[in-house]
Design a protein around this motif. Structure first.
Motif, PDB file in Angstrom:
ATOM      1  N   PHE A   1      -7.799   2.388   6.512  1.00 37.61           N
ATOM      2  CA  PHE A   1      -8.468   2.362   5.214  1.00 37.61           C
ATOM      3  C   PHE A   1      -9.951   2.165   5.487  1.00 37.61           C
ATOM      4  O   PHE A   1     -10.357   1.122   6.005  1.00 37.61           O
TER       5      PHE A   1
ATOM      6  N   THR B   1      -7.353   6.796   4.514  1.00 35.67           N
ATOM      7  CA  THR B   1      -7.656   6.678   3.098  1.00 35.67           C
ATOM      8  C   THR B   1      -9.082   6.177   3.017  1.00 35.67           C
ATOM      9  O   THR B   1      -9.469   5.288   3.779  1.00 35.67           O
TER      10      THR B   1
ATOM     11  N   CYS C   1     -12.570   4.957   0.529  1.00 37.89           N
ATOM     12  CA  CYS C   1     -12.977   4.380  -0.753  1.00 37.89           C
ATOM     13  C   CYS C   1     -14.459   4.047  -0.678  1.00 37.89           C
ATOM     14  O   CYS C   1     -14.947   3.579   0.354  1.00 37.89           O
TER      15      CYS C   1
ATOM     16  N   PHE D   1     -12.673  -1.945  -5.925  1.00 36.28           N
ATOM     17  CA  PHE D   1     -11.488  -1.129  -6.164  1.00 36.28           C
ATOM     18  C   PHE D   1     -10.552  -1.181  -4.959  1.00 36.28           C
ATOM     19  O   PHE D   1      -9.327  -1.260  -5.108  1.00 36.28           O
ATOM     20  N   ALA D   2     -11.117  -1.141  -3.753  1.00 32.54           N
ATOM     21  CA  ALA D   2     -10.307  -1.227  -2.536  1.00 32.54           C
ATOM     22  C   ALA D   2      -9.527  -2.545  -2.496  1.00 32.54           C
ATOM     23  O   ALA D   2      -8.337  -2.559  -2.175  1.00 32.54           O
TER      24      ALA D   2
ATOM     25  N   HIS E   1      -8.642  -4.357  -5.090  1.00 36.74           N
ATOM     26  CA  HIS E   1      -7.617  -4.249  -6.129  1.00 36.74           C
ATOM     27  C   HIS E   1      -6.413  -3.447  -5.608  1.00 36.74           C
ATOM     28  O   HIS E   1      -5.263  -3.863  -5.774  1.00 36.74           O
ATOM     29  N   LEU E   2      -6.670  -2.326  -4.975  1.00 37.49           N
ATOM     30  CA  LEU E   2      -5.603  -1.496  -4.418  1.00 37.49           C
ATOM     31  C   LEU E   2      -4.797  -2.256  -3.363  1.00 37.49           C
ATOM     32  O   LEU E   2      -3.562  -2.217  -3.363  1.00 37.49           O
ATOM     33  N   LEU E   3      -5.476  -2.970  -2.497  1.00 39.57           N
ATOM     34  CA  LEU E   3      -4.795  -3.748  -1.459  1.00 39.57           C
ATOM     35  C   LEU E   3      -3.925  -4.839  -2.069  1.00 39.57           C
ATOM     36  O   LEU E   3      -2.797  -5.070  -1.619  1.00 39.57           O
TER      37      LEU E   3
ATOM     38  N   GLU F   1      -2.616  -4.843  -5.148  1.00 39.41           N
ATOM     39  CA  GLU F   1      -1.517  -4.222  -5.896  1.00 39.41           C
ATOM     40  C   GLU F   1      -0.394  -3.756  -4.969  1.00 39.41           C
ATOM     41  O   GLU F   1       0.773  -3.784  -5.347  1.00 39.41           O
ATOM     42  N   THR F   2      -0.748  -3.311  -3.783  1.00 37.38           N
ATOM     43  CA  THR F   2       0.244  -2.772  -2.851  1.00 37.38           C
ATOM     44  C   THR F   2       0.606  -3.768  -1.753  1.00 37.38           C
ATOM     45  O   THR F   2       1.404  -3.447  -0.877  1.00 37.38           O
TER      46      THR F   2
END
Length: 141
Positions: free
Chosen positions: A17, A41, A43, A48-49, A51-53, A55-56
């Motif tokens: 990432f 991936t 970003c 946002f990165a 947040h994505l981390l 969430e997953t």
């Protein structure tokens, strides 16, 4: 299989990432990752990165590369949150080669600090950070 039995270079597909607000650098780094057969991936926004981390729970990435001077979020706060909450190895990268910047990154949890511009040797050997993190996790299990 023991961690020391892993091959010198991990099989193709290390999941990287890359986070950098400079889209030119982002594309250069992503292309080098592709040359090494890593899955990439990208970003341009650190918040946002993160947040994505969250969430997953980071399950889609093996290692993170982040620019130390992000415009939307303090990269060192990002680093601390990711290393404490998600436990993925983070490599900070920056054009600033001062000892204080390097030490700050390492003290806040970076597994390494790379001077930009990166070269393909940095990227090709990135699997070592992933391998070192696995050893660390195994030690404290």
């Amino acid at each position: 299989m023991e961690i020391d039995d892993l091959p010198y270079q991990l099989p193709e597909g290390l999941r990287v990432f890359v986070i950098d607000h400079d889209t030119t650098q982002l594309h250069v780094i992503a292309n080098m990752c592709f040359q090494c057969n890593y899955r990439v991936t990208t970003c341009i926004v650190a918040s946002f990165a993160l947040h994505l981390l969250r969430e997953t729970n980071g399950r889609f990435f093996d290692v993170i590369l982040i620019e130390a001077q992000m415009s939307d979020m303090d990269s060192y706060q990002f680093l601390q949150r990711v290393t404490q909450e998600i436990k993925i190895p983070v490599i900070m990268m920056c054009a600033d080669n001062t000892t204080s910047e390097r030490m700050n990154a390492i003290e806040k949890g970076a597994c390494d600090y790379w001077l930009k511009p990166l070269n393909v040797n940095h990227i090709n050997n990135m699997w070592q950070q992933f391998k070192n993190m696995i050893k660390f996790k195994e030690y404290f299990r």
